[in-house]
Design a protein around this motif. Sequence first.
Motif, PDB file in Angstrom:
ATOM      1  N   GLY A  19       0.833  -1.196   0.000  1.00 21.28           N
ATOM      2  CA  GLY A  19       0.000   0.000   0.000  1.00 21.28           C
ATOM      3  C   GLY A  19       0.869   1.249   0.000  1.00 21.28           C
ATOM      4  N   PRO A  20       0.299   2.404   0.330  1.00 22.90           N
ATOM      5  CA  PRO A  20      -1.137   2.540   0.620  1.00 22.90           C
ATOM      6  C   PRO A  20      -1.966   2.465  -0.650  1.00 22.90           C
ATOM      7  CG  PRO A  20      -0.056   4.687   0.751  1.00 22.90           C
ATOM      8  CD  PRO A  20       1.022   3.673   0.521  1.00 22.90           C
ATOM      9  N   THR A  24      -6.666   0.579   2.293  1.00 17.96           N
ATOM     10  CA  THR A  24      -5.918   0.952   3.500  1.00 17.96           C
ATOM     11  C   THR A  24      -6.822   1.614   4.553  1.00 17.96           C
ATOM     12  OG1 THR A  24      -3.961   1.238   2.117  1.00 17.96           O
ATOM     13  CG2 THR A  24      -3.865   2.169   4.339  1.00 17.96           C
ATOM     14  N   PHE A  40       3.117  -1.081   8.298  1.00 19.68           N
ATOM     15  CA  PHE A  40       2.737  -0.957   6.885  1.00 19.68           C
ATOM     16  C   PHE A  40       3.988  -0.842   6.026  1.00 19.68           C
ATOM     17  CE2 PHE A  40      -1.875  -0.569   6.926  1.00 19.68           C
ATOM     18  CZ  PHE A  40      -2.124  -0.368   8.273  1.00 19.68           C
ATOM     19  N   GLN A  42       5.321  -0.007   2.734  1.00 13.31           N
ATOM     20  CA  GLN A  42       4.770   0.801   1.665  1.00 13.31           C
ATOM     21  C   GLN A  42       5.666   0.889   0.442  1.00 13.31           C
ATOM     22  OE1 GLN A  42       3.615   4.508   3.689  1.00 13.31           O
ATOM     23  NE2 GLN A  42       1.636   3.519   3.829  1.00 13.31           N
ATOM     24  N   LEU A  53      -3.077   9.079   3.442  1.00 11.61           N
ATOM     25  CA  LEU A  53      -3.108   7.756   4.089  1.00 11.61           C
ATOM     26  C   LEU A  53      -1.838   7.509   4.895  1.00 11.61           C
ATOM     27  CD1 LEU A  53      -4.734   5.548   1.307  1.00 11.61           C
ATOM     28  CD2 LEU A  53      -5.665   6.008   3.593  1.00 11.61           C
ATOM     29  N   ILE A  57      -1.804   6.702   8.898  1.00  9.40           N
ATOM     30  CA  ILE A  57      -1.124   5.535   9.470  1.00  9.40           C
ATOM     31  C   ILE A  57      -0.248   5.976  10.652  1.00  9.40           C
ATOM     32  CG2 ILE A  57       0.769   3.897   8.992  1.00  9.40           C
ATOM     33  CD1 ILE A  57      -0.567   3.588   6.148  1.00  9.40           C
ATOM     34  N   ASP A 165      -2.444  -4.575   1.955  1.00  7.06           N
ATOM     35  CA  ASP A 165      -3.460  -3.517   1.855  1.00  7.06           C
ATOM     36  C   ASP A 165      -3.416  -2.856   0.477  1.00  7.06           C
ATOM     37  OD1 ASP A 165      -0.950  -2.304   2.541  1.00  7.06           O
ATOM     38  OD2 ASP A 165      -2.005  -0.472   3.134  1.00  7.06           O
TER      39      ASP A 165
END
Length: 196
Positions: A19-20, A24, A40, A42, A53, A57, A165
């Motif tokens: 992700g994001p 997400t 996360f 990313q 996003l 987070i 995600d």
Amino acid sequence: MAYKAATGGRTVALTFDDGPGPATGQILDLLAQYHAQATFCQIGKQAAANPALVKRIIADGHRLCDHTVDHPQPMHTLPHDQQVHEITAAKDMISKAGGPDTRITWFRAPGGDFSPENRQIAVQAGLRPLGWTVDTRDWTHPGAASILATAKRELRPGGIILMHDGGGDRSQTVAALRKLLPWLTEQGYRFSLPTS
Ligand SMILES: [Zn+2]
């Protein structure tokens, strides 16, 4: 290489890769509902495209992991300079998206393609390599029930669960997480963060 959750006992570390993306926000809502912290991993280009996003987070108390600029696979065959770029430029992109004081702690190679070379580049960039103990294989779209069953079957205390995600339609992942979070709580698991 981190393969376990930070605190001892019946803990679990949740990690979300690629992700994001569009899922997400839903995942963050579910994590908040169960007071669960996660990490996360990313992709730099997506962090740059979705700075709100990344900021959410951070604001929600989760941790960030560098998952390269654009997820090259296999990574270990790239020239050295390109591997350096994939890791350091992604770190910069995620930092810029998150705003001042953004901390990125971890590096996870695309597809788990860790090599001595990319691990060393990551460490030199101030990032620790992040593994996992449970691969839910959610990216293969096996169905929410299968994702949930894999997590339940393979998780041991102190484990790190890999989910996604981003990288495609994540509705199965969201559906599985909606059942996994209460199950973990019922089983007495505490949500933790990875440690090396
Ligand atoms: Zn990935």
